[in-house]
Design a protein around this motif. Structure first.
Motif, PDB file in Angstrom:
ATOM      1  N   ALA A 190       4.118   0.506  13.095  1.00  0.00           N
ATOM      2  CA  ALA A 190       2.728   0.874  12.822  1.00  0.00           C
ATOM      3  C   ALA A 190       2.582   1.390  11.400  1.00  0.00           C
ATOM      4  O   ALA A 190       1.598   1.099  10.709  1.00  0.00           O
ATOM      5  CB  ALA A 190       2.261   1.942  13.812  1.00  0.00           C
ATOM      6  N   THR A 201       3.002   7.632  18.831  1.00  0.00           N
ATOM      7  CA  THR A 201       2.579   6.235  18.935  1.00  0.00           C
ATOM      8  C   THR A 201       1.164   6.156  19.506  1.00  0.00           C
ATOM      9  O   THR A 201       0.305   5.429  18.983  1.00  0.00           O
ATOM     10  CB  THR A 201       3.541   5.451  19.849  1.00  0.00           C
ATOM     11  OG1 THR A 201       4.877   5.698  19.414  1.00  0.00           O
ATOM     12  CG2 THR A 201       3.265   3.957  19.789  1.00  0.00           C
ATOM     13  N   ALA A 202       0.924   6.916  20.586  1.00  0.00           N
ATOM     14  CA  ALA A 202      -0.395   6.878  21.217  1.00  0.00           C
ATOM     15  C   ALA A 202      -1.479   7.321  20.234  1.00  0.00           C
ATOM     16  O   ALA A 202      -2.534   6.686  20.118  1.00  0.00           O
ATOM     17  CB  ALA A 202      -0.405   7.762  22.465  1.00  0.00           C
ATOM     18  N   ALA A 203      -1.207   8.397  19.493  1.00  0.00           N
ATOM     19  CA  ALA A 203      -2.216   8.916  18.566  1.00  0.00           C
ATOM     20  C   ALA A 203      -2.492   7.923  17.435  1.00  0.00           C
ATOM     21  O   ALA A 203      -3.647   7.690  17.066  1.00  0.00           O
ATOM     22  CB  ALA A 203      -1.758  10.258  17.986  1.00  0.00           C
ATOM     23  N   HIS A 226      -7.543   2.243  16.231  1.00  0.00           N
ATOM     24  CA  HIS A 226      -8.438   1.321  16.929  1.00  0.00           C
ATOM     25  C   HIS A 226      -9.783   1.907  17.263  1.00  0.00           C
ATOM     26  O   HIS A 226     -10.657   1.224  17.761  1.00  0.00           O
ATOM     27  CB  HIS A 226      -7.771   0.781  18.197  1.00  0.00           C
ATOM     28  CG  HIS A 226      -6.890  -0.358  17.842  1.00  0.00           C
ATOM     29  ND1 HIS A 226      -7.320  -1.651  17.858  1.00  0.00           N
ATOM     30  CD2 HIS A 226      -5.634  -0.378  17.375  1.00  0.00           C
ATOM     31  CE1 HIS A 226      -6.358  -2.426  17.428  1.00  0.00           C
ATOM     32  NE2 HIS A 226      -5.327  -1.686  17.131  1.00  0.00           N
ATOM     33  N   MET A 227      -9.960   3.198  17.016  1.00  0.00           N
ATOM     34  CA  MET A 227     -11.245   3.791  17.349  1.00  0.00           C
ATOM     35  C   MET A 227     -11.927   4.324  16.108  1.00  0.00           C
ATOM     36  O   MET A 227     -12.847   5.134  16.189  1.00  0.00           O
ATOM     37  CB  MET A 227     -11.051   4.890  18.389  1.00  0.00           C
ATOM     38  CG  MET A 227     -10.657   4.262  19.716  1.00  0.00           C
ATOM     39  SD  MET A 227     -10.118   5.476  20.901  1.00  0.00           S
ATOM     40  CE  MET A 227      -9.871   4.440  22.339  1.00  0.00           C
ATOM     41  N   LEU A 267      -2.011   4.618  17.424  1.00  0.00           N
ATOM     42  CA  LEU A 267      -2.700   3.418  17.920  1.00  0.00           C
ATOM     43  C   LEU A 267      -4.144   3.724  18.283  1.00  0.00           C
ATOM     44  O   LEU A 267      -5.056   2.972  17.944  1.00  0.00           O
ATOM     45  CB  LEU A 267      -1.957   2.845  19.127  1.00  0.00           C
ATOM     46  CG  LEU A 267      -0.667   2.117  18.788  1.00  0.00           C
ATOM     47  CD1 LEU A 267       0.014   1.609  20.047  1.00  0.00           C
ATOM     48  CD2 LEU A 267      -0.945   0.963  17.845  1.00  0.00           C
ATOM     49  N   ALA A 268      -4.353   4.842  18.975  1.00  0.00           N
ATOM     50  CA  ALA A 268      -5.715   5.188  19.374  1.00  0.00           C
ATOM     51  C   ALA A 268      -6.585   5.382  18.134  1.00  0.00           C
ATOM     52  O   ALA A 268      -7.701   4.862  18.060  1.00  0.00           O
ATOM     53  CB  ALA A 268      -5.713   6.449  20.226  1.00  0.00           C
ATOM     54  N   SER A 269      -6.063   6.102  17.143  1.00  0.00           N
ATOM     55  CA  SER A 269      -6.905   6.401  15.985  1.00  0.00           C
ATOM     56  C   SER A 269      -7.192   5.148  15.170  1.00  0.00           C
ATOM     57  O   SER A 269      -8.308   4.960  14.700  1.00  0.00           O
ATOM     58  CB  SER A 269      -6.258   7.465  15.114  1.00  0.00           C
ATOM     59  OG  SER A 269      -5.105   6.964  14.478  1.00  0.00           O
TER      60      SER A 269
END
Lengths: 78, 385
Positions: B187, B263-265, B271-272, B267-269
């Motif tokens: 990422a 990773t979650a943070a 994409h949003m 990817l979420a950020s």
């Protein structure tokens, strides 16, 4: 000044939600596997527990693939 | 050689130098916990991170339309301002590396640019409300959100799994950690690799060497990818030590929790539409995982130093960027002076780092990054009262 509070809330919820889901699946894999080890050590059959463990790991693998899908722009550009 | 061509060459080289420091600064974000827990050997960890950063850079070459994303008035930016901004960013990255402190490379770059534009174009060149919404708010949100997620994840693992650090459990979490660390590295390549490509491409366009609105040229993609990859491979071991050992002594379940949250943070950020800095996310996750495990000791002194670096990054890089812009705007001689100063200062920082060199061999030996060699076996004599 415009702060996108909606996006901020979405990111917060998605981050915490996704983390906890992945961790829950991994916890399930770890628990099933170690219980299967214990059962095997005491001479019992542990096929079911093993199957649960591997299924949880496979699900974790699906999450990784989804992560890659989100990460690679090729999959999004029309 | 025309003065434009000279300036373009100088900007391209400094952009690549920045890309390199970006790589070694952020190597720790992905790999510090894996190195600290022994999930990966240090050399293997940075090799994986380097390859994934290069792959990421090639995967994502859709360069931003503007250098700053609206933080400064992009129509006012000239190549020498970009050059001065890059100088600020490079020096801040090197100084924090010397002290072993993680700090956001994007903040350093934004800071440098803000300083340079302030001097070059004045106050009206700066979009303060965009700085607030795109830089400052995300910088506060990132460590809190990632830290909370990592804290909750760590708490759950230690609550629900019996002996999560031992035997097959320990191995399982180490494998999981390796995978999530690799996702962070990939990422990072897709987001940060493209930053330098964007800077080079926009400078080429503004100097008239490339058609407006066209994407990065192949050679730009290749050298930018290689620069960040080489930087990542060189490891930034000083920061790696602080992230892996300095704040918390990370265990495999904690490493897994922290990298999953990161990773979650990220990817979420991405994409949003609320971009968060990888460094802020990863530092937050590591602190969170320390708080989430009751037996863990969080070294608050180190955490405090990281927090100071986190606050100071933007103004510090802006000050250097402003000073560099002040000299560089005098013309070619000024630009050469700034370049010479950049090289000298970088060499000095590197020499300082040699006094207490930290490498793949000794990254896990201590929790502290100091400027003077510390005897590792014999204890320091207690100060006489």
């Amino acid at each position: 000044m415009t702060i996108d509070w909606v996006a901020l809330a979405q990111v917060t919820v998605a981050t915490i939600g996704a983390t906890l889901i992945v961790v829950a699946v991994f916890v399930m894999a770890a628990t099933a596997m170690s219980q299967a080890d214990e059962a095997a050590a005491s001479g019992q059959r542990a096929t079911g527990l093993r199957a649960v463990g591997y299924a949880a790991l496979a699900l974790a693998g699906v999450f990784v693939v989804y992560g890659l899908y989100l990460m690679i722009p090729y999959f999004h550009s029309a | 050689m025309s003065t434009t061509l000279f300036l373009v060459i100088v900007v391209v080289i400094t952009a690549l130098a920045f890309d390199f420091t970006n790589g070694f600064h952020d190597s720790a974000n992905a790999m510090a916990t894996s190195v600290a827990t022994g999930a990966l050997r240090p050399r293997v960890a940075v090799l994986i991170a380097a390859v994934l950063n290069i792959v990421g850079a090639f995967l994502s070459t859709e360069v931003a339309k503007t250098i700053s994303g609206g933080i400064v008035e992009d129509s006012l930016i000239t190549p020498w301002m970009v050059f001065a901004g890059l100088c600020g960013a490079i020096l801040w990255n090197l100084a924090t590396w010397l002290l072993g402190l993680p700090s956001s490379s994007s903040h350093a770059l934004f800071g440098g640019l803000i300083g340079a534009v302030l001097v070059g174009a004045g106050m009206h060149g700066i979009h303060f409300s965009t700085i607030m919404s795109k830089v400052i708010i995300p910088a506060v949100v990132a460590p809190v959100v990632a830290g909370f997620a990592a804290c909750a994840a760590t708490f759950l693992i230690y609550r629900l799994v019996k002996k999560p650090e031992d035997g097959s459990n320990g191995r399982l979490f180490k494998h999981g950690q390796t995978v999530t660390s690799s996702l962070v590295a990939l990422a990072h390549g897709t987001s940060d690799g493209q930053k330098t490509m964007g800077v080079i491409t926009l400078v080429l366009i503004s100097a008239g060497y490339q058609a407006s609105g066209s994407g990065p040229q192949v050679w730009v993609i290749v050298i930018a990818g290689l620069a960040i990859g080489l930087g990542t491979y060189s490891g930034g071991w000083r920061i790696m030590r602080t992230m892996g050992k300095g704040v918390v002594d990370v265990t495999p379940p904690q490493g897994f929790a922290a990298e999953t949250a990161s990773t979650a943070a990220i990817l979420a950020s991405s994409h949003m539409g609320f971009a968060l800095s990888t460094t802020h996310v990863c530092s937050g996750s590591i602190m969170g995982t320390g708080i989430g495990r009751r037996a863990a000791i969080v070294r608050w002194g180190t955490a405090r130093r990281m927090a100071v670096a986190w606050i100071v990054t933007l103004p510090a890089a802006a000050s250097v960027g402003a000073a560099a812009a002040f000299v560089a705007q005098q013309g070619t001689l000024g630009e050469m002076l700034v370049l010479a100063a950049l090289v000298l200062a970088s060499a000095w920082i590197w020499l300082m780092s040699r006094r207490n060199a930290i490498s793949a061999a000794n990254v896990n030996d201590s929790a502290d990054v100091t400027l003077t060699p510390v005897a590792t076996v014999t204890a320091q004599p207690a100060p006489v009262a």
